[in-house]
Design an enzyme around this catalytic site. Structure first.
Site, short mmCIF file in Angstrom:
data_model
loop_
_atom_site.label_atom_id
_atom_site.label_comp_id
_atom_site.label_asym_id
_atom_site.label_seq_id
_atom_site.Cartn_x
_atom_site.Cartn_y
_atom_site.Cartn_z
N ALA A 63 5.97 -52.95 -11.78
CA ALA A 63 6.59 -51.68 -11.42
C ALA A 63 7.84 -52.01 -10.61
O ALA A 63 7.95 -53.10 -10.03
CB ALA A 63 5.62 -50.84 -10.61
N GLY A 108 2.43 -54.27 -12.76
CA GLY A 108 2.43 -53.23 -13.80
C GLY A 108 2.62 -53.79 -15.20
O GLY A 108 2.23 -53.15 -16.19
N GLU A 111 -0.70 -54.86 -16.23
CA GLU A 111 -1.49 -53.64 -16.40
C GLU A 111 -1.16 -52.91 -17.70
O GLU A 111 -2.06 -52.42 -18.39
CB GLU A 111 -1.27 -52.72 -15.19
CG GLU A 111 -1.93 -53.31 -13.94
CD GLU A 111 -1.52 -52.60 -12.66
OE1 GLU A 111 -0.30 -52.45 -12.41
OE2 GLU A 111 -2.41 -52.18 -11.91
N GLU A 131 0.12 -57.76 -6.35
CA GLU A 131 0.30 -56.61 -5.45
C GLU A 131 -0.08 -56.87 -4.00
O GLU A 131 0.62 -56.43 -3.09
CB GLU A 131 -0.48 -55.40 -5.98
CG GLU A 131 0.17 -54.70 -7.15
CD GLU A 131 -0.22 -55.27 -8.51
OE1 GLU A 131 -0.79 -56.38 -8.55
OE2 GLU A 131 0.04 -54.61 -9.52
#
Ligand code: CO8
Length: 277
Positions: A63, A108, A111, A131
């Site tokens: 992200a 992300g 993910e 993260e």
């Protein structure tokens, strides 16, 4: 769309996240465009999708850290929901989605690859959930899908340590289905780079899927996904229902009819000719 492209090659669609200047990091706009790209897929003609990233260095490097850096608690939750909604759309998309992971798949990026049905990666790929090193938790489904894919113990180790793993380890723990290297000819000359070969392998797999009875393939995806969310007694009922539905399709009649005919019978038809009931 600025950061996502969509092209169709026969019965296979290719969605590419194209923001190479930020290693294809997912900001709000990329997430919106991904949502739009999936909505634009014509499910009457496209039977499998390949999701990849532009360039040869990164699939998705996570992200967008810049965008997330100033979020409040409420905005963080809303951003998590935005990503989760798009990823859930991919996971439950009616047709199979293959992630062709061409480099970094971090945070992300790991993910989104896990929301796809199948992951194939190039040999320079790296996976990880970094993260906790950034002071956050995986927020686009990583705590849930990694544990389901590789088991709770391995998922906890990867998430708590924030350690990135290379392609061979990702293959060993079952995070990816296949690792693709450059193609070389008999003289040892490179015919295709690892990235080119990755796309060739992903497209070939997508075409193989697209050549099978489409309603049966969709029902398999639904049965596996929905069955994994309930206990076995309920799961087998889901399977029975979707299995039964196949007997109302032309594909089933053609597919089984073909098998029962003699090898050289000219009335044999391809199951792939039928899409609808
Ligand atoms: N976000 C924003 N920009 C990024 C990101 C990212 N995740 N990753 C790379 N970039 C940008 C860099 O800032 C750089 O931009 P610029 O050229 O303008 O400085 C450009 O991409 C190239 O990156 P590098 O120069 O760093 O390239 P390197 O080859 O040196 O390093 C790495 C490559 C190792 C991939 C490195 O870029 C890196 O570590 N990136 C961050 C990886 C990461 O930590 N990802 C996880 C982010 S957190 C996350 O994904 C949470 C998901 C859940 C969110 C839930 C919300 C509530």
């Amino acid at each position: 769309m600025e950061f996502v492209t969509y092209e169709v090659n026969g019965a296979v669609g290719i969605i590419t996240i194209n923001r190479p200047q930020a290693l294809n990091a997912l900001n709000s706009q990329v997430l919106d465009e991904l949502d739009e790209a999936f909505s634009s897929v014509d499910l009457n003609t496209v039977r499998a999708l390949v999701l990849t990233g532009a360039g040869d260095k990164s699939f998705v490097a996570g992200a967008d850290i810049g965008e997330m850096s100033t979020l409040t608690k409420a905005e963080g939750e809303a951003f998590g929901k935005k990503g989760n909604d798009v990823f859930r759309k991919i996971e439950t998309f009616p047709i199979p989605v293959i992630a062709a992971v061409n480099g970094f798949a971090l945070g992300g990026g790991c993910e989104i690859s896990m929301s796809c049905d199948i992951r194939i990666c190039s040999d320079n790929a790296q996976f990880g959930q970094p993260e906790v090193g950034l002071g956050i938790t995986p927020g686009f489904g990583g705590t849930q899908r990694l544990a389901r894919l590789v088991g709770a113990g391995m998922a906890k180790q990867l998430i708590y340590t924030a350690r990135n793993i290379k392609a061979p380890e990702a293959l060993r723990i079952g995070l990816v289905n296949q690792v693709v290297s450059a193609e070389v000819d008999e003289a040892g000359n490179q015919v295709k780079t690892a990235q080119e070969n990755l796309m060739a392998v992903a497209l070939k797999m997508a075409q193989t899927i697209a050549a099978n009875a489409p309603i049966a393939v969709r029902n398999c995806k639904k049965a596996i996904n929905e069955g994994l969310e309930v206990d076995m007694d309920k799961a087998v009922v889901i399977e029975e229902k979707l299995f039964g539905d196949c007997f109302e399709t032309e594909d089933q009649k053609a597919g089984m009819g073909n098998f029962l005919k003699k090898k050289d019978d000219p009335t044999k038809v391809k199951v792939v000719e039928f899409l609808n009931k």
